[in-house]
Write a protein that holds these residues in place. Structure first.
Motif, PDB file in Angstrom:
ATOM      1  N   MET A 194       0.784  -1.328   0.019  1.00 50.23           N
ATOM      2  CA  MET A 194       0.008   0.034   0.086  1.00 50.23           C
ATOM      3  C   MET A 194       0.910   1.164  -0.065  1.00 50.23           C
ATOM      4  SD  MET A 194      -3.024  -1.361   0.010  1.00 50.23           S
ATOM      5  CE  MET A 194      -2.061  -3.035  -1.014  1.00 50.23           C
ATOM      6  N   ASN A 195       1.924   1.200   0.981  1.00 51.11           N
ATOM      7  CA  ASN A 195       2.855   2.609   0.821  1.00 51.11           C
ATOM      8  C   ASN A 195       3.432   2.634  -0.490  1.00 51.11           C
ATOM      9  OD1 ASN A 195       2.331   2.847   3.578  1.00 51.11           O
ATOM     10  ND2 ASN A 195       3.989   1.616   4.302  1.00 51.11           N
ATOM     11  N   THR A 196       3.705   1.530  -1.328  1.00 45.34           N
ATOM     12  CA  THR A 196       4.240   1.662  -2.728  1.00 45.34           C
ATOM     13  C   THR A 196       3.475   2.404  -3.626  1.00 45.34           C
ATOM     14  OG1 THR A 196       5.550  -0.112  -2.404  1.00 45.34           O
ATOM     15  CG2 THR A 196       5.334   0.525  -4.548  1.00 45.34           C
ATOM     16  N   ILE A 197       2.183   2.077  -3.504  1.00 49.48           N
ATOM     17  CA  ILE A 197       1.181   2.723  -4.374  1.00 49.48           C
ATOM     18  C   ILE A 197       1.399   4.365  -4.073  1.00 49.48           C
ATOM     19  CG2 ILE A 197      -1.380   3.234  -4.814  1.00 49.48           C
ATOM     20  CD1 ILE A 197      -1.669  -0.011  -4.197  1.00 49.48           C
ATOM     21  N   ARG A 198       1.120   4.649  -2.715  1.00 46.96           N
ATOM     22  CA  ARG A 198       1.213   6.131  -2.393  1.00 46.96           C
ATOM     23  C   ARG A 198       2.482   6.809  -2.824  1.00 46.96           C
ATOM     24  NH1 ARG A 198       0.009   8.171   3.568  1.00 46.96           N
ATOM     25  NH2 ARG A 198      -0.141   9.894   2.065  1.00 46.96           N
ATOM     26  N   ALA A 199       3.563   6.073  -2.690  1.00 45.09           N
ATOM     27  CA  ALA A 199       4.769   6.521  -3.090  1.00 45.09           C
ATOM     28  C   ALA A 199       4.942   7.054  -4.722  1.00 45.09           C
ATOM     29  CB  ALA A 199       6.041   5.687  -2.909  1.00 45.09           C
ATOM     30  N   GLU A 200       4.070   6.090  -5.299  1.00 47.18           N
ATOM     31  CA  GLU A 200       4.063   6.263  -6.988  1.00 47.18           C
ATOM     32  C   GLU A 200       2.987   7.455  -7.183  1.00 47.18           C
ATOM     33  OE1 GLU A 200       3.188   2.319  -8.128  1.00 47.18           O
ATOM     34  OE2 GLU A 200       5.392   1.585  -8.099  1.00 47.18           O
ATOM     35  N   PHE A 221      -3.147  -8.183  -3.881  1.00 46.17           N
ATOM     36  CA  PHE A 221      -3.374  -9.547  -4.447  1.00 46.17           C
ATOM     37  C   PHE A 221      -2.029  -9.915  -4.944  1.00 46.17           C
ATOM     38  CE2 PHE A 221      -4.235 -12.052  -8.218  1.00 46.17           C
ATOM     39  CZ  PHE A 221      -4.761 -13.377  -7.591  1.00 46.17           C
ATOM     40  N   ASN A 222      -1.568  -9.062  -5.635  1.00 44.09           N
ATOM     41  CA  ASN A 222      -0.120  -9.462  -6.050  1.00 44.09           C
ATOM     42  C   ASN A 222       0.898  -9.959  -5.104  1.00 44.09           C
ATOM     43  OD1 ASN A 222      -1.134  -9.264  -8.779  1.00 44.09           O
ATOM     44  ND2 ASN A 222      -0.270  -7.124  -8.968  1.00 44.09           N
ATOM     45  N   ALA A 223       0.756  -9.024  -4.132  1.00 41.86           N
ATOM     46  CA  ALA A 223       1.870  -9.335  -2.848  1.00 41.86           C
ATOM     47  C   ALA A 223       1.655 -10.776  -2.386  1.00 41.86           C
ATOM     48  CB  ALA A 223       1.771  -8.098  -1.688  1.00 41.86           C
ATOM     49  N   VAL A 224       0.291 -11.174  -2.234  1.00 42.01           N
ATOM     50  CA  VAL A 224      -0.176 -12.639  -1.494  1.00 42.01           C
ATOM     51  C   VAL A 224       0.263 -13.750  -2.545  1.00 42.01           C
ATOM     52  CG1 VAL A 224      -1.903 -13.854  -1.086  1.00 42.01           C
ATOM     53  CG2 VAL A 224      -2.354 -11.637  -0.421  1.00 42.01           C
ATOM     54  N   VAL A 225      -0.013 -13.561  -3.805  1.00 37.82           N
ATOM     55  CA  VAL A 225       0.233 -14.556  -4.690  1.00 37.82           C
ATOM     56  C   VAL A 225       1.997 -14.637  -5.020  1.00 37.82           C
ATOM     57  CG1 VAL A 225      -1.558 -14.485  -6.014  1.00 37.82           C
ATOM     58  CG2 VAL A 225       0.244 -13.407  -6.885  1.00 37.82           C
ATOM     59  N   GLU A 226       2.611 -13.609  -4.659  1.00 34.61           N
ATOM     60  CA  GLU A 226       4.075 -13.692  -4.701  1.00 34.61           C
ATOM     61  C   GLU A 226       4.596 -14.202  -3.405  1.00 34.61           C
ATOM     62  OE1 GLU A 226       7.512 -12.809  -6.872  1.00 34.61           O
ATOM     63  OE2 GLU A 226       5.643 -11.464  -7.387  1.00 34.61           O
ATOM     64  N   ALA A 227       3.979 -14.135  -2.492  1.00 35.92           N
ATOM     65  CA  ALA A 227       4.607 -14.603  -1.136  1.00 35.92           C
ATOM     66  C   ALA A 227       4.006 -16.052  -1.105  1.00 35.92           C
ATOM     67  CB  ALA A 227       3.804 -14.037  -0.083  1.00 35.92           C
ATOM     68  N   ASP A 228       3.008 -16.470  -1.840  1.00 31.16           N
ATOM     69  CA  ASP A 228       2.449 -17.695  -1.795  1.00 31.16           C
ATOM     70  C   ASP A 228       2.920 -18.706  -2.875  1.00 31.16           C
ATOM     71  OD1 ASP A 228       0.445 -19.580  -0.503  1.00 31.16           O
ATOM     72  OD2 ASP A 228      -0.822 -19.335  -2.325  1.00 31.16           O
TER      73      ASP A 228
END
Length: 367
Positions: A194-200, A221-228
């Protein structure tokens, strides 16, 4: 004469107290109004079976009546109309931050994000329950992951007044992830995404609503599937998000009674139709399963309004079945695990529902 006057006041007082109760039985507010506040109706109190049940009964009755007393929504709007000229910045259930961003204050959300509420015992109890779930699922050969969407007040700290900023204090989100890691439960922290979105320069959360934007949900979602271990399930925002559209109001704006006065431009999710989508509960936010007809695993998401309309649709781009179930403050029906036999389960209640309701565990869960 004085005694007679007291009688009139007593009768008037009784009528004022009785009116909401009678009105709630004859013409109750729609459950949609509670759902639009980002939460679920408190369930009817269960018949006590033991001493513990009797001790919980008053709280259950109180929660049930609070959500169902007559004229509730009208009284919220009346309170707004009476206090708005005097108190521009706060409401009993909402707070307006810098630049007009609105924050929901129910479920201790703002104080939780600030580290002013740290219910360590209840966090520990939730972690114990989740670790037991992980073990029970592992015995069935089912993978498990925890991914908690953060509060808007956690992501937009600098939009809040100083008293509502964490400023280095440990929060329940911190403690929760720390305790889960100590128990070896697989987790993903969604705050950095979420912080990355704000930074962009983009919006991770809606301005007048407690929920994340489509872009925020996609990043989560992308963070979850990456970690999964499914990086190939990532979805590109460039192709998945449609052009911004005007959106009126929001759940927090509705609480403040200004839903018709505020608008913002928001991106929409533009993914292909998911396949066959079937509801299997009668709730306002029903449990549902998407069957895609494609080869692939079955993934069950146990969450709330943050994930209900997003994660199953996103999963359906890659899996055979995507199932969404409401967590019910940890009281979801465990029999659904054996009914659907998922290959993976994602535990994803929002941060403000990070702890379970007192004494609540999954129904028919023996782990």
């Amino acid at each position: 004469m004085l005694i007679r006057g007291r009688r009139y006041f007593a009768v008037l007082g009784f009528l004022l107290l009785a009116t909401p109760l009678v009105w709630g039985m004859v013409l109750p507010d729609s459950p949609d109004l509670i759902h639009k506040e980002g939460r679920r109706l408190a369930p009817p109190p269960a018949a006590p079976a033991d001493f513990a049940g009797w001790s919980k009964l008053p709280g259950e009755v109180d929660a049930y009546l609070k959500d169902r007393f007559g004229l509730r929504h009208a009284m919220i709007n009346l309170h707004k109309d009476l206090t708005h000229p005097v108190l521009l910045k706060v409401n009993t259930a909402a707070l307006i931050g810098r630049d007009g961003r609105m924050f929901y204050e129910g479920n201790e959300m703002v104080r939780q994000s600030a580290g002013l509420v740290l219910r360590d015992q209840r966090v520990a109890e939730a972690v114990d329950m989740i670790a037991s779930m992980r073990d029970a699922l592992a015995r069935r050969g089912i993978r498990f992951l925890v991914a908690i969407p953060p509060n808007s007040s956690t992501v937009y700290q600098d939009d809040l007044p100083i008293w509502a900023q964490a400023r280095g204090r440990k929060t329940e989100y911190d403690l929760f992830l720390q305790d889960l890691a100590a128990r070896g439960v697989k987790t993903v922290d969604l705050r950095p995404a979420m912080n990355t979105i704000r930074a962009e320069g983009d919006e991770a959360y809606l301005l007048y609503d407690a929920h994340w934007t489509a872009r925020g949900a996609l990043a989560g979602f992308n963070a979850v599937v990456e970690a999964d271990g499914h990086p190939d399930w990532r979805i590109d925002p460039a192709t998945a998000l449609g052009p911004p559209e005007e959106r009126k109001g929001g759940d927090v704006a509705r609480i403040l009674g200004v839903q018709d006065d505020v608008t913002e431009k928001v991106e929409t999710l533009a993914l292909p139709p998911p396949g066959k989508d079937e509801a299997f509960s009668q709730d306002v936010m029903p449990d549902h399963v998407i069957t895609t007809g494609k080869p692939g695993p079955t993934v069950m998401v146990i969450g709330d309004s943050f994930t209900a309309s997003y994660f199953p649709l996103m999963l359906s781009q890659h899996v055979g079945r995507a199932i969404w179930v409401h967590h019910h403050q940890c009281g979801f029906d465990w029999k659904l695990i054996d009914r659907f036999r998922p290959d993976e389960v994602w535990w994803a209640p929002t941060e403000r529902f990070l702890v379970c309701d007192p004494g609540v565990r999954p129904l028919d869960f023996a782990g």
